[in-house]
Design an enzyme around this catalytic site. Structure first.
Site, PDB file in Angstrom:
ATOM      1  N   GLU A   1       0.883  -1.173   0.000  1.00  0.00           N
ATOM      2  CA  GLU A   1       0.000   0.000   0.000  1.00  0.00           C
ATOM      3  C   GLU A   1       0.908   1.206   0.000  1.00  0.00           C
ATOM      4  O   GLU A   1       1.621   1.444   0.980  1.00  0.00           O
ATOM      5  CB  GLU A   1      -0.885  -0.022   1.230  1.00  0.00           C
ATOM      6  CG  GLU A   1      -1.725  -1.275   1.263  1.00  0.00           C
ATOM      7  CD  GLU A   1      -2.871  -1.202   2.226  1.00  0.00           C
ATOM      8  OE1 GLU A   1      -2.703  -0.592   3.289  1.00  0.00           O
ATOM      9  OE2 GLU A   1      -3.932  -1.751   1.908  1.00  0.00           O
TER      10      GLU A   1
ATOM     11  N   CYS B   1      -2.202   9.005   3.386  1.00  0.00           N
ATOM     12  CA  CYS B   1      -2.011   8.554   2.005  1.00  0.00           C
ATOM     13  C   CYS B   1      -3.223   8.945   1.161  1.00  0.00           C
ATOM     14  O   CYS B   1      -3.108   9.102  -0.038  1.00  0.00           O
ATOM     15  CB  CYS B   1      -1.757   7.061   1.950  1.00  0.00           C
ATOM     16  SG  CYS B   1      -3.054   6.113   2.708  1.00  0.00           S
TER      17      CYS B   1
END
Ligand code: NAP
Length: 479
Positions: A245, A279
């Site tokens: 990720e 993020c």
């Protein structure tokens, strides 16, 4: 002050090199003193994980779920303690840290519930008297590497599915925020079998040994693209399953809206929470030229009113950046943007907070006159900075949106069905929002495409694809 070594086979290790963490609001204040795991510690952790997993996988899945749920409840009871550890080492406002703990527990409970449901398939057979099943079994030992921006959410997003699906997990948290991971381990002590959840402390070198270690069956990593590439290569040595990720350059596209205020509230919330170190933070606002001036004015007004300060103080909305490296990198990116021709209509420099002059504070910043080729329009900044770009046609908007290496999340504000349909079909992102910001739900698949991710998404049903292995089973009845 936190003092911990690695948590291996149910015990805290006291040896190893010492390292400390600092409060990003007051870097002269040491928050924790830790001991790094040695190579031997790591080998022992993996051995203990294998032994614990061999027993854990035999416990019926529903019983495993009950045990994990009790552990999650124990975390929830320690919300205040966990939230303080997050604010002290990571810097986000305490209210936000409490929210992070709450979301982690909610996600984990949803994971427990999901693992109680069907897992696998019954398929038709090509042969008489045969029953075909597709089963999923625990993967084994999972190595987890996590960054510093969500000290409990990211670890728990890996721990909960690993455990409910019958795996053991060895976690290496960021060396900037290890306290929360140590508190998670502490909460597990009398609730989970020893060896099942272990925490090894140290920096990137330790992490690289962990991801390439024999005995690791799966590697789940959250962090930057550059480190993700190294992790992918290291895991390939063992042909371990991988889940990466990575970063993002997320955008909100404002095409048309009958409620601009609501749209801007959602955008500012998604952009500046955690000082933009999320993020999924909105980093670009791509706006139709007819709304450009109104959007600039509305964002500037909202962002100019955000209160910057120590996350421990009531009313603070934007805390410090987490470390000096992050401060230097945000500063350099904004300076580059200004040199390229962008204009800071709000912020654009470090912030000075009275009484906290040494803290890593950066002014919430809005950059106007940004062009698609500017670095601030293409590269992840990971700070409280939004770049605003204007467009004339939907094609141009989509081209700007998709013209970056990342593909994590995106939002569109529009009431035009044609525009919405094209956005849903063509936005090159793993997560796509229409008429709200980029904050995800706690049960939906979470992940990215392009350079934002590799492998199964985490959260929700997709997690099973990483945390379990698939088996085709043919059962022939006896003649
Ligand atoms: P990072 O520098 O890549 O570090 C992430 C983790 O990897 C840390 O635990 C780090 O340890 C460790 N590490 C360092 N070198 C390594 C190596 N050679 N092999 C294996 N692991 C190594 O990222 P960060 O600066 O902490 O975090 C920010 C990045 O994470 C941003 O790009 C952000 O977008 C991304 N992120 C993505 C998601 C998502 O879900 N897509 C979520 C959160 C953050 P140390 O910290 O101890 O050095």
């Amino acid at each position: 002050m936190y003092e911990y070594g690695s948590f291996i086979e149910g015990n805290w290790r006291s040896g190893g090199d010492r390292f400390v963490t600092r409060n990003p609001a007051r870097p002269s204040q040491t928050v924790g003193a830790y001991r790094s795991a040695s190579g031997e510690d790591l080998a022992e952790a993996i051995r203990a994980a294998r032994a614990a997993q061999a027993l854990w996988r035999r416990i019926p899945a529903l019983e495993r779920g009950d045990l994990v749920a009790r552990f999650v409840d124990a975390l929830a009871e320690r919300t205040e303690e966990l939230a303080r550890s997050i604010t002290l080492e990571q810097g986000k406002p305490l209210a936000e840290a409490r929210g992070e703990v709450g979301k982690s527990c909610t996600e984990a409970h949803l994971m427990v519930a999901l693992a109680r449901r069907e897992l696998g398939e019954v398929m038709p057979s090509a042969r008489p008297g045969v029953r075909n099943l597709v089963l999923r079994r625990p993967r084994g030992v999972v190595a987890a590497i996590t960054p510093w921006n969500f000290p409990i959410l990211t670890p728990m997003r890996k721990i909960a599915p690993a455990l409910v699906y019958g795996n053991a997990i060895v976690l290496k948290p960021s060396e900037y925020t290890p306290a929360t991971a140590c508190l998670i381990a502490d909460a597990s002590r009398h609730l989970l079998p020893s060896g099942l959840l272990q925490v090894v402390l140290g920096g990137g070198e330790l992490a690289s040994h962990l991801v390439s270690a024999h005995g690791v069956d799966g590697v789940t990593f959250t962090g930057s693209v550059a480190t993700g590439r190294k992790v992918y290569a290291a895991a390939a040595g063992n042909l371990a399953e991988i889940s990466l990720e990575l970063g993002g350059k997320n955008a909100a596209v404002v095409h048309d809206t009958d409620d601009l205020d609501a749209a801007l509230d959602a955008i500012v919330n998604a952009a500046y929470l955690c000082a933009g170190q999320r993020c999924t933070a909105v980093s670009r606002v791509i706006v139709h030229r007819r709304l450009h001036e109104r959007v600039l004015e509305g964002i500037a007004r909202r962002v100019g009113g955000l209160r910057v300060g120590d996350g421990m103080q009531d009313g603070v909305q934007v805390g410090p950046l987490t470390n000096e490296r992050q401060m230097a990198s945000v500063r350099a990116m904004v300076e580059r943007g200004l040199a390229d021709g962008a204009r800071a209509i709000v912020g654009g420099a470090p912030a000075v907070v009275r009484g906290y002059e040494e803290g890593y504070f950066y002014q919430p910043t809005v950059l106007a006159d940004v062009q698609p080729h500017h670095a601030v329009a293409r590269e992840e900044i990971f700070g409280p900075v939004v770049s605003v770009l204007a467009y004339d046609t939907l094609d141009e908007a989509l081209s700007i949106l998709n013209g970056v290496e990342y593909g994590l999340t995106s939002a569109l504000f529009s009431n035009d069905q044609r525009v919405v349909q094209r956005f849903v079909d063509e936005s090159e992102n793993g997560m796509i929002h229409v008429n709200h910001g980029t904050i995800p739900d706690s049960h939906m698949p979470f992940g990215g495409i392009k350079n934002s991710g590799v492998g199964a998404y985490s959260v929700g049903p997709s997690a099973a694809h990483f945390y379990t292995t698939e088996h085709s089973v043919y059962l022939k009845e006896r003649p």
